[in-house]
Scaffold this active site. Structure first.
Site, mmCIF file in Angstrom:
data_model
loop_
_atom_site.group_PDB
_atom_site.id
_atom_site.type_symbol
_atom_site.label_atom_id
_atom_site.label_comp_id
_atom_site.label_asym_id
_atom_site.label_seq_id
_atom_site.Cartn_x
_atom_site.Cartn_y
_atom_site.Cartn_z
ATOM 1 N N GLY A 1 0.796 -1.223 0.000
ATOM 2 C CA GLY A 1 0.000 0.000 0.000
ATOM 3 C C GLY A 1 0.824 1.266 0.000
ATOM 4 O O GLY A 1 0.684 2.119 -0.880
ATOM 5 N N TYR B 1 10.407 8.337 1.342
ATOM 6 C CA TYR B 1 11.360 8.456 2.449
ATOM 7 C C TYR B 1 10.873 9.579 3.364
ATOM 8 O O TYR B 1 11.478 10.640 3.461
ATOM 9 C CB TYR B 1 12.759 8.805 1.930
#
Length: 540
Positions: free
Chosen positions: A187, A481
């Protein structure tokens, strides 16, 4: 394995419509306005008669609550006694549980966090500063592969390792261009763009999806046709959790050779590490697109002098045999001086294990494990647009040695197919013009705030040192990130302006389109977190 195609047919539409007629919406607020027991009662009242929600509800009074919460915490910074805990976890077993969770959260003004694999670096899928609950997707992980059509429907609670394993069960010549960490959840990985060591050949993870199903703020189950191209574009790299709950993606499998070649070699200063690193920057984004070479900078203790010394690691995947790899390297990158003894020919799925630091020959069933080693960590990112000189690399290594921490800089090469795709084709904008992406990484085992502040501080200092070598105006960053140093959205009156602070760095020119779509499909900003896409200010 149960087929997932049946859920894609929107069989639940009539059920949703009946319930929706009595589901009021609530405005956005940073705090809950109802008691948790009222929310639980709402969930039970809206439970599908054929798929009761009660087995999916975990409260702090449940003996399994702590184990369920901790099962997908991948950063020990957020697994302390001081970390705020959710008042509830819904481990959805059926799409109706997602729908009830959304509708009841809107009715009772509850903050919802959506978790698949739990690998988001800042814990935004399971941590909040306000009362909240977690919608956990890990039970929804069906993988339905159609090798003849070279596609697969994958539910977002699956891990990348499970996807790779199921593909390998069906074919030796198919793969999927996604991440190299097998415990990452589908996901978050796909909805945030995703990449792996096949991206120079086949593009990003989101460059290889055809369809999706999601539950929107109104509780409707939508596929690509029903949601429209704008919303499909947004959840294909712009972060699904800002727009709804993505239930599944239809991915396009790619062809891989039966035999690939992998290597992982280190080079020291005595072996011209800085020169090889500078040459890597000249060729890594232009070399044969069958070759992906990651360059890692860190420092280690010199066993002879006892001092910190530079180390360069080159980690490669080549889509072909060793003979052709050496032909490519001898022509384009002879400075690496790779030896036959330093490479291994293997299958693509075994190369996945090699990149995860398993020995070649390890049973592929380890890809089904969902429990990686967990420690405390901090990550940041940057983009390199111009090669850093040999002297520049040596200066960076010197600064890393001064910091006295197990820091690493990982350079992932761009170019190839990924860079040929328009920067507006997906929300991910960092394509042509970028030589490489850098990941800053530090891990630690010490407990407590003091240790966390120390290591995070060192990472921030290294990030500051790197300023002159990386992109500027904006200083770009990679959305997958997550880095709260770039800005935090408190989702109040200043939500748009707070969101723009980090949003421009993550999405550059695509940020405005994401905001427009968000404002249209979720005007009350129900789907929100510390770095979600905001709505336009006049819609607040």
């Amino acid at each position: 394995m149960t087929s997932f195609r049946s859920t894609n047919s929107l069989l639940f539409f009539s059920f949703i419509l009946v319930l929706w007629l009595s589901w009021p919406a609530s405005g956005n607020s940073s705090t809950a306005t109802s008691a948790p027991e009222d929310y639980i009662a709402c969930l039970l009242d809206n439970s599908h008669p054929d798929h009761p929600i009660s087995p999916a509800i975990f409260t702090p009074d449940n003996s399994s609550f702590t184990s369920v919460l901790r099962a997908y915490i991948r950063n020990n910074r957020f697994n302390t006694s001081a970390t705020r805990k959710p008042f509830l976890i819904v481990t959805a077993l059926h799409v109706s549980h997602i729908q009830a969770s959304i509708v009841c959260a809107r009715r009772h003004n509850m903050q919802m966090k959506i978790r698949s694999g739990g690998h988001d670096y800042e814990g935004v899928s399971y941590v909040a500063e306000v009362p909240f609950f977690i919608l956990d997707m890990f039970n929804l992980r069906t993988i339905d592969i159609d090798i003849e059509k070279e596609t697969a429907w994958v539910q977002t609670g699956a891990t990348l390792g499970e996807v790779y394993y199921r593909i390998a069960e069906k074919s030796k010549v198919h793969g999927y261009p996604a991440g190299v960490c097998p415990t990452v959840g589908v996901g978050g990985h796909i909805s945030g763009a995703g990449y792996g060591n096949l991206m120079r050949k086949y593009g990003l993870t989101v460059d290889n999806i055809e369809d999706a199903t999601m539950v929107d703020v109104n509780g409707r189950l939508l596929d690509r046709k029903a949601m429209g191209e704008d919303l499909f574009w947004a959840i294909s790299g712009g972060g699904g959790s800002s727009f709804g709950v993505v239930l599944s993606y239809k991915i396009k499998l790619v062809r891989v050779p039966e035999k690939v070649t992998v290597f992982r070699v280190t080079r020291s200063p005595e072996q011209n590490a800085s020169y090889i690193g500078s040459r890597w920057q000249q060729v890594a984004d232009k070399i044969d697109r069958d070759l992906f070479i990651r360059f890692i900078m860190d420092v280690v203790n010199n066993t002879q002098t006892g001092k910190k010394t530079a180390r360069a690691t080159f980690h490669g995947l080549f889509l072909g045999d060793a003979d052709r790899l050496f032909s490519v390297l001898n022509t384009s990158f002879p400075e690496l001086a790779l030896k036959r003894s330093e490479v291994n020919e293997t299958s693509w799925v075994q190369s996945v294990l090699f990149w995860t630091n398993y020995p070649i020959g390890t049973s592929e069933e380890v890809l089904l494990s969902r429990t990686p080693p967990v420690n405390s960590l901090k990550r940041k990112s940057d983009y390199v647009k111009k090669p850093i000189s040999k002297e520049g690399l040596e200066w960076i290594w010197d600064r890393m040695a001064e910091l006295e921490a197990p820091l690493a800089l990982t350079f992932n090469p761009y170019g190839g197919r990924m860079a040929e795709i328009r920067s507006t084709a997906k929300p991910f904008p960092h394509r042509a013009g970028n030589l490489a992406k850098i990941q800053y990484a530090v891990n630690w085992d010490e407990q407590g705030t003091e240790a966390a502040n120390y290591y995070i501080g060192l990472t921030r200092k290294l990030h500051m040192y790197m300023t002159r070598f990386v992109s500027a105006n904006p200083r770009e960053a990679f959305y997958n990130y997550k880095d709260l140093d770039l800005g935090i959205n408190h989702n109040g009156r200043e939500s748009y302006y707070e969101g723009r602070t980090y949003g421009i760095k993550y999405f550059v020119g695509n940020f405005n389109r994401l905001v427009e779509i968000k404002t249209r499909v979720d005007p009350d900003n129900f789907f929100r977190n510390e770095q979600s896409i905001p709505t336009l200010p006049h819609k607040k």
